[in-house]
Write an enzyme that holds these catalytic residues in place. Structure first.
Site, PDB file in Angstrom:
ATOM      1  N   HIS A  60       0.850  -1.191   0.000  1.00 12.53           N
ATOM      2  CA  HIS A  60       0.000   0.000   0.000  1.00 12.53           C
ATOM      3  C   HIS A  60       0.885   1.240   0.000  1.00 12.53           C
ATOM      4  O   HIS A  60       1.941   1.270   0.638  1.00 12.53           O
ATOM      5  CB  HIS A  60      -0.921  -0.003   1.218  1.00 12.53           C
ATOM      6  N   HIS A  72      -3.737   9.042   0.508  1.00 21.50           N
ATOM      7  CA  HIS A  72      -3.690   7.723  -0.127  1.00 21.50           C
ATOM      8  C   HIS A  72      -5.058   7.365  -0.684  1.00 21.50           C
ATOM      9  O   HIS A  72      -6.087   7.876  -0.232  1.00 21.50           O
ATOM     10  CB  HIS A  72      -3.201   6.650   0.851  1.00 21.50           C
ATOM     11  N   CYS A 161      -3.930   2.432  -5.475  1.00 21.42           N
ATOM     12  CA  CYS A 161      -3.094   3.355  -4.700  1.00 21.42           C
ATOM     13  C   CYS A 161      -1.724   3.564  -5.340  1.00 21.42           C
ATOM     14  O   CYS A 161      -1.127   4.638  -5.220  1.00 21.42           O
ATOM     15  CB  CYS A 161      -2.936   2.845  -3.268  1.00 21.42           C
TER      16      CYS A 161
END
Length: 231
Positions: A60, A72, A161
């Site tokens: 991530h 994000h 992301c």
């Protein structure tokens, strides 16, 4: 016709990737970390840095904005159900995350470093080394991230992301994770030994979902489409 075939193939790839990550979303804490408190050296982060946290099977990413804030991209089904910012600004739980992925509802949001990482170790600007790309100036990276804040469509393959941070950091959205999965699926489908497995998968899909025309045609045609697009 070609566009329709590619869209169908794309849909299958996304569902396969979703299935491969289902266990992660089910058993991990929000964001995939341990949830345990972790002493982060926030003062070592610079505005515009790419923060990276490892998960079991994926990574991530976020952009550090300064003052313990990270931008994000996060899927969140609650965004489609309410406009109450007080509710949607809370940390995204698994119950909100997975349906958000399925329904392709997401936002580029700001959370604290702790909420972003959720107990995982943080790497800083590691993409600079792995992608070997020249980054934009940190302030430009941060400004790009701030300009993207808000609702955004979500796609495991085309808008996740990693696409967000690479656009901010390097000027073009790319996702090596998604590309690697895409290539792996193409190799498997192209392999003649996988033809039977693909057919069985399609048959199981038809049996499981019924013989509705909107499912039968993709179940039969998508393996062929993937093989055709493998070039």
């Amino acid at each position: 016709m070609k566009n329709s075939m590619l869209e169908a193939a794309s849909l299958l790839l996304e569902k396969l990737l979703l299935i491969s990550n289902f266990k992660i979303f089910s058993v991990c804490a929000p964001g995939g970390g341990t949830g345990k408190k972790h002493p982060y050296e926030i003062n070592s982060f610079l505005r515009g840095d790419v923060l990276e946290v490892s998960r079991t099977h994926f990574t991530h990413y976020g952009i550090y904005l300064g003052d313990n804030r990270v931008a994000h991209l996060m899927p969140d089904i609650l965004l489609a159900l309410t406009s109450d910012k007080e509710r949607t600004q809370k940390v995204v739980s698994n119950k909100r995350l997975l349906p958000g992925v399925i329904c392709k509802v997401a936002s580029i949001r700001v959370d604290t470093v702790e909420d972003f990482a959720y107990g995982a170790d943080i790497l800083v600007n590691h993409l600079d080394e792995t992608l070997k790309k020249k980054s934009l100036l940190n302030e430009e990276v941060a400004r790009r991230a701030e300009q993207q804040l808000g609702l955004t469509p979500y796609s495991l393959l085309w808008n996740n992301c990693e696409h967000f941070v690479t656009y901010c950091r390097y000027g073009s959205p790319i996702s090596p994770q998604a590309e690697k999965f895409h290539e792996t699926v193409k190799i498997l489908i192209r392999d003649q030994r996988s033809c039977l497995a693909s057919a069985v998968l399609g048959l199981v899909s038809i049996i499981y979902t019924g013989l509705a025309s909107y499912m039968t045609l993709p179940a039969v045609c998508i393996p062929f489409c993937l093989w055709m697009m493998s070039g």
